[in-house]
Write a protein that holds these residues in place. Structure first.
Motif, PDB file in Angstrom:
ATOM      1  N   VAL A  26      11.171  -6.771  -1.260  1.00 50.46           N
ATOM      2  CA  VAL A  26      11.012  -5.504  -0.547  1.00 50.46           C
ATOM      3  C   VAL A  26      10.148  -4.547  -1.367  1.00 50.46           C
ATOM      4  O   VAL A  26      10.456  -4.247  -2.507  1.00 50.46           O
ATOM      5  N   VAL A  27       9.048  -4.090  -0.748  1.00 52.31           N
ATOM      6  CA  VAL A  27       8.169  -3.091  -1.351  1.00 52.31           C
ATOM      7  C   VAL A  27       8.701  -1.724  -0.938  1.00 52.31           C
ATOM      8  O   VAL A  27       8.741  -1.393   0.242  1.00 52.31           O
ATOM      9  N   SER A  28       9.120  -0.920  -1.914  1.00 50.07           N
ATOM     10  CA  SER A  28       9.636   0.402  -1.577  1.00 50.07           C
ATOM     11  C   SER A  28       8.710   1.532  -2.015  1.00 50.07           C
ATOM     12  O   SER A  28       8.874   2.654  -1.583  1.00 50.07           O
ATOM     13  N   ARG A  29       7.732   1.214  -2.894  1.00 45.10           N
ATOM     14  CA  ARG A  29       6.783   2.250  -3.325  1.00 45.10           C
ATOM     15  C   ARG A  29       5.410   1.636  -3.534  1.00 45.10           C
ATOM     16  O   ARG A  29       5.295   0.547  -4.087  1.00 45.10           O
ATOM     17  N   VAL A  30       4.376   2.333  -3.072  1.00 46.20           N
ATOM     18  CA  VAL A  30       2.995   1.898  -3.233  1.00 46.20           C
ATOM     19  C   VAL A  30       2.206   3.058  -3.819  1.00 46.20           C
ATOM     20  O   VAL A  30       2.190   4.141  -3.250  1.00 46.20           O
ATOM     21  N   GLU A  31       1.584   2.813  -4.961  1.00 46.11           N
ATOM     22  CA  GLU A  31       0.744   3.824  -5.609  1.00 46.11           C
ATOM     23  C   GLU A  31      -0.695   3.323  -5.637  1.00 46.11           C
ATOM     24  O   GLU A  31      -0.952   2.222  -6.137  1.00 46.11           O
ATOM     25  N   PRO A  32      -1.642   4.098  -5.102  1.00 48.68           N
ATOM     26  CA  PRO A  32      -3.041   3.661  -5.159  1.00 48.68           C
ATOM     27  C   PRO A  32      -3.616   3.840  -6.558  1.00 48.68           C
ATOM     28  O   PRO A  32      -3.247   4.764  -7.283  1.00 48.68           O
ATOM     29  N   THR A  33      -4.499   2.942  -6.928  1.00 49.65           N
ATOM     30  CA  THR A  33      -5.269   3.046  -8.175  1.00 49.65           C
ATOM     31  C   THR A  33      -6.742   2.888  -7.790  1.00 49.65           C
ATOM     32  O   THR A  33      -7.039   2.392  -6.699  1.00 49.65           O
ATOM     33  N   PRO A  34      -7.664   3.279  -8.639  1.00 42.13           N
ATOM     34  CA  PRO A  34      -9.085   3.135  -8.291  1.00 42.13           C
ATOM     35  C   PRO A  34      -9.502   1.696  -8.010  1.00 42.13           C
ATOM     36  O   PRO A  34     -10.410   1.455  -7.237  1.00 42.13           O
ATOM     37  N   GLU A  35      -8.813   0.727  -8.607  1.00 44.71           N
ATOM     38  CA  GLU A  35      -9.198  -0.672  -8.399  1.00 44.71           C
ATOM     39  C   GLU A  35      -8.266  -1.441  -7.475  1.00 44.71           C
ATOM     40  O   GLU A  35      -8.530  -2.594  -7.164  1.00 44.71           O
ATOM     41  N   LEU A  37      -3.843  -1.505  -5.925  1.00 47.83           N
ATOM     42  CA  LEU A  37      -2.542  -0.913  -5.626  1.00 47.83           C
ATOM     43  C   LEU A  37      -1.520  -1.320  -6.678  1.00 47.83           C
ATOM     44  O   LEU A  37      -1.553  -2.441  -7.182  1.00 47.83           O
ATOM     45  N   GLU A  38      -0.591  -0.426  -6.955  1.00 49.31           N
ATOM     46  CA  GLU A  38       0.570  -0.719  -7.796  1.00 49.31           C
ATOM     47  C   GLU A  38       1.779  -0.730  -6.864  1.00 49.31           C
ATOM     48  O   GLU A  38       2.113   0.293  -6.259  1.00 49.31           O
ATOM     49  N   LEU A  39       2.410  -1.893  -6.713  1.00 51.52           N
ATOM     50  CA  LEU A  39       3.575  -2.048  -5.843  1.00 51.52           C
ATOM     51  C   LEU A  39       4.831  -2.063  -6.698  1.00 51.52           C
ATOM     52  O   LEU A  39       4.814  -2.567  -7.826  1.00 51.52           O
ATOM     53  N   SER A  40       5.927  -1.552  -6.153  1.00 58.17           N
ATOM     54  CA  SER A  40       7.191  -1.631  -6.870  1.00 58.17           C
ATOM     55  C   SER A  40       8.343  -1.638  -5.889  1.00 58.17           C
ATOM     56  O   SER A  40       8.194  -1.304  -4.714  1.00 58.17           O
ATOM     57  N   GLY A  41       9.491  -2.037  -6.387  1.00 56.33           N
ATOM     58  CA  GLY A  41      10.687  -2.115  -5.566  1.00 56.33           C
ATOM     59  C   GLY A  41      11.871  -2.516  -6.408  1.00 56.33           C
ATOM     60  O   GLY A  41      11.844  -2.413  -7.639  1.00 56.33           O
ATOM     61  N   THR A  42      12.906  -3.003  -5.735  1.00 58.86           N
ATOM     62  CA  THR A  42      14.133  -3.397  -6.404  1.00 58.86           C
ATOM     63  C   THR A  42      14.443  -4.841  -6.070  1.00 58.86           C
ATOM     64  O   THR A  42      14.390  -5.241  -4.909  1.00 58.86           O
ATOM     65  N   LEU A  43      14.757  -5.617  -7.091  1.00 54.11           N
ATOM     66  CA  LEU A  43      15.200  -6.996  -6.913  1.00 54.11           C
ATOM     67  C   LEU A  43      16.718  -7.004  -6.886  1.00 54.11           C
ATOM     68  O   LEU A  43      17.356  -6.410  -7.755  1.00 54.11           O
ATOM     69  N   THR A  44      17.284  -7.673  -5.909  1.00 47.79           N
ATOM     70  CA  THR A  44      18.731  -7.837  -5.889  1.00 47.79           C
ATOM     71  C   THR A  44      19.053  -9.170  -6.549  1.00 47.79           C
ATOM     72  O   THR A  44      18.188 -10.028  -6.705  1.00 47.79           O
ATOM     73  N   GLY A  45      20.266  -9.349  -6.910  1.00 46.58           N
ATOM     74  CA  GLY A  45      20.667 -10.601  -7.547  1.00 46.58           C
ATOM     75  C   GLY A  45      21.003 -10.373  -9.005  1.00 46.58           C
ATOM     76  O   GLY A  45      20.392  -9.559  -9.677  1.00 46.58           O
ATOM     77  N   ASP A  46      21.983 -11.091  -9.483  1.00 48.34           N
ATOM     78  CA  ASP A  46      22.467 -10.884 -10.836  1.00 48.34           C
ATOM     79  C   ASP A  46      22.078 -12.020 -11.781  1.00 48.34           C
ATOM     80  O   ASP A  46      22.639 -12.162 -12.851  1.00 48.34           O
ATOM     81  N   VAL A  47      21.121 -12.845 -11.376  1.00 46.49           N
ATOM     82  CA  VAL A  47      20.672 -13.952 -12.220  1.00 46.49           C
ATOM     83  C   VAL A  47      19.294 -13.622 -12.777  1.00 46.49           C
ATOM     84  O   VAL A  47      18.644 -12.681 -12.348  1.00 46.49           O
TER      85      VAL A  47
END
Length: 162
Positions: A26-35, A37-47
């Motif tokens: 799941v992508v929850s945040r997208v930040e544009p960069t000049p070259e 995109l920086e994508l981020s989110g949360t991984l579920t799971g405890d392994v």
């Protein structure tokens, strides 16, 4: 999993089994960069997080970006993740975004956090999109660089008149 089992590929079976705790990514945040995109989110799971990559594909072209997972799990057992996607080497057009394990050929889904993504300014080369018809699948549109001069001005006027 069925494909890995029918091929008898034990590495892929083990990898898909580990990945099932983390997909859909799941992508929850997208930040544009000049070259790109920086994508981020949360991984579920405890392994432990397996080695996975974001894959952009349109049938012919494929581009990979490794996913970096946060070191320590949060109190709820989740981990932050991020990936940097570059526009270099990508032709203009729309790309499906998937996740793939290190040893696997299976493409697994990447979705948005069930929200419309705000459009980015035209000077950024990649535009993140959400395909709501197909379960909030995450797509990226590679745009042409904006034209400068008279052709650029006439193009913008023409688009506004439509």
């Amino acid at each position: 999993m069925v494909d890995a089992l029918t091929r008898g590929d034990t590495k892929s079976v083990a990898e898909v089994s580990r990945l099932r705790r983390f997909v859909p990514l799941v992508v929850s945040r997208v930040e544009p960069t000049p070259e790109g995109l920086e994508l981020s989110g949360t991984l579920t799971g405890d392994v432990d997080v397996p080695a996975i990559s974001i894959v952009l594909h349109d049938g012919g072209i494929e581009s990979r970006a490794p996913i970096r997972a946060g070191e320590a799990p949060r109190a709820d057992g989740s981990r932050a993740w991020s990936a940097r996607i570059s526009a270099n080497g990508l032709d203009d057009g729309r790309y499906a975004v998937s996740v793939r394990g290190e040893h696997s050929s299976e493409l697994l889904p990447v979705v948005t956090a069930r929200m419309p993504l705000p459009p980015l300014d035209p000077e950024f080369p990649l535009q993140p999109l959400a395909d709501r018809k197909n379960g909030w699948r995450f797509l990226i549109d590679r745009r042409r660089p904006p034209r400068r001069g008279l052709a650029g001005v006439l193009g913008r006027v023409g688009r506004r008149l439509r």
